[in-house]
Scaffold this motif. Structure first.
Motif, PDB file in Angstrom:
ATOM      1  N   UNK A 137       0.806  -1.210   0.000  1.00  0.00           N
ATOM      2  CA  UNK A 137       0.000   0.000   0.000  1.00  0.00           C
ATOM      3  C   UNK A 137       0.847   1.271   0.000  1.00  0.00           C
ATOM      4  N   UNK A 138       1.946   1.242   0.731  1.00  0.00           N
ATOM      5  CA  UNK A 138       2.734   2.455   0.922  1.00  0.00           C
ATOM      6  C   UNK A 138       4.032   2.486   0.118  1.00  0.00           C
ATOM      7  N   UNK A 139       4.498   1.326  -0.336  1.00  0.00           N
ATOM      8  CA  UNK A 139       5.797   1.193  -1.004  1.00  0.00           C
ATOM      9  C   UNK A 139       6.929   1.673  -0.098  1.00  0.00           C
ATOM     10  N   UNK A 140       6.714   1.555   1.189  1.00  0.00           N
ATOM     11  CA  UNK A 140       7.712   1.960   2.182  1.00  0.00           C
ATOM     12  C   UNK A 140       8.849   0.938   2.174  1.00  0.00           C
ATOM     13  N   UNK A 141      10.084   1.369   1.922  1.00  0.00           N
ATOM     14  CA  UNK A 141      11.209   0.422   1.870  1.00  0.00           C
ATOM     15  C   UNK A 141      11.448  -0.313   3.184  1.00  0.00           C
ATOM     16  N   UNK A 142      11.069   0.290   4.301  1.00  0.00           N
ATOM     17  CA  UNK A 142      11.258  -0.384   5.588  1.00  0.00           C
ATOM     18  C   UNK A 142      10.345  -1.601   5.667  1.00  0.00           C
ATOM     19  N   UNK A 143       9.089  -1.448   5.230  1.00  0.00           N
ATOM     20  CA  UNK A 143       8.179  -2.596   5.231  1.00  0.00           C
ATOM     21  C   UNK A 143       8.644  -3.664   4.246  1.00  0.00           C
ATOM     22  N   UNK A 144       9.125  -3.257   3.087  1.00  0.00           N
ATOM     23  CA  UNK A 144       9.616  -4.232   2.109  1.00  0.00           C
ATOM     24  C   UNK A 144      10.775  -5.045   2.698  1.00  0.00           C
ATOM     25  N   UNK A 145      11.678  -4.360   3.401  1.00  0.00           N
ATOM     26  CA  UNK A 145      12.811  -5.053   4.031  1.00  0.00           C
ATOM     27  C   UNK A 145      12.320  -6.002   5.123  1.00  0.00           C
ATOM     28  N   UNK A 146      11.304  -5.581   5.882  1.00  0.00           N
ATOM     29  CA  UNK A 146      10.751  -6.441   6.930  1.00  0.00           C
ATOM     30  C   UNK A 146      10.158  -7.716   6.333  1.00  0.00           C
ATOM     31  N   UNK A 147       9.452  -7.574   5.206  1.00  0.00           N
ATOM     32  CA  UNK A 147       8.861  -8.753   4.567  1.00  0.00           C
ATOM     33  C   UNK A 147       9.949  -9.726   4.145  1.00  0.00           C
TER      34      UNK A 147
END
Length: 277
Positions: free
Chosen positions: A178-188
């Motif tokens: 939803x946000x394309x936030x790199x922190x969330x992508x790294x968490x995934x």
């Protein structure tokens, strides 16, 4: 486009235009648009571009909350700029969170941000987890979600643990998309690579609805025991509450049975980098 596709945006636009005492003509002039287009927006006959929504928010002098409502009503994700919980302007909030954590003793409680990063813990949290983790290892833990991904205690049921992992991953995955936030992508990437994560975690999570409380099994005083894991969100109220910053949550464990007295472990030698009382 249906006649009612964007009525919510039109209602909000008309409401704020009247609050500010601006006519359709004046608003159109400020936005370098036409009165006809403003009328179509208010009647739900046209959809604004994302840039126009932002321009309307600026022209009507709306704050983050009310601009977020406009964005949501127009079909755009509300923005949530990150803030520093340690900043001087949040001193009052840190004090309030500290009092909240203290009030939760003797139940283990931790304050986390939207990425699961630990911000504060109470004395009971330290006393509870050092029983199974140890003081040194506990002091190095920085993220609540990563902490949850530890192997369950020997003898604990695997299914509840797999369900918990799947739900945490689904939360981070959808936030990333939803946000394309790199922190969330790294968490995934990091969490999905954990050896305990089932391959079909997305299918598992799709069959589970998020809840503020769920049952978990934890090792305490040499035994596998049942607890209720409860999360309380700290933030604004209303449709855009999930974008209020800082987005915080207090996670607490409560014994399922009445026989366990967690207060016995609250000794005077408790210490942790995130324990502030």
């Amino acid at each position: 486009m249906s006649d009612s596709a964007y009525q919510a945006f039109g209602h909000l636009l008309r409401f704020w235009r009247k609050v500010r005492g601006i006519s359709q003509e004046a608003l159109a002039l400020n936005l370098q648009s036409s009165t006809r287009h403003i009328s179509f927006l208010e009647n739900g006959k046209a959809r604004p571009s994302e840039s126009l929504v932002e321009a309307i928010g600026e022209t009507l002098k709306l704050g983050e909350r009310d601009t977020s409502y406009l964005r949501l009503a127009a079909g755009y994700l509300a923005r949530s700029p990150a803030v520093d919980f340690a900043a001087p302007e949040f001193r009052w909030l840190r004090k309030a969170m500290l009092l909240s954590l203290k009030a939760m003793d003797p139940y283990p409680a931790a304050l986390i941000d939207r990425y699961g990063r630990l911000l504060m813990v109470n004395r009971s949290w330290v006393a509870f987890y050092r029983d199974s983790v140890g003081d040194e290892a506990l002091a190095r833990i920085e993220n609540h979600f990563e902490f949850l991904f530890r192997r369950p205690p020997e003898g604990a049921a695997q299914e509840p643990w797999h369900h918990m992992l799947a739900m945490v991953l689904m939360y981070t995955q959808q936030e990333a998309l939803l946000t394309n936030d790199p922190i969330y992508h790294a968490m995934v990437r990091e969490l999905s690579a954990h050896p305990g994560v089932p391959e079909d975690w997305a299918d598992i999570a799709s069959g589970l609805e998020p809840m503020a409380s769920f049952r978990v099994q934890q090792s305490y005083q040499g035994k596998v025991r049942h607890f209720f894991n409860v999360s309380l969100n700290v933030g604004a109220v209303g449709p855009a509450s999930y974008v209020s910053e800082p987005r915080l949550a207090i996670n607490t464990l409560y014994p399922e049975g009445d026989e366990l007295d967690l207060g016995e472990a609250l000794t005077s030698d408790l210490s942790h980098p995130l324990l502030f009382y």
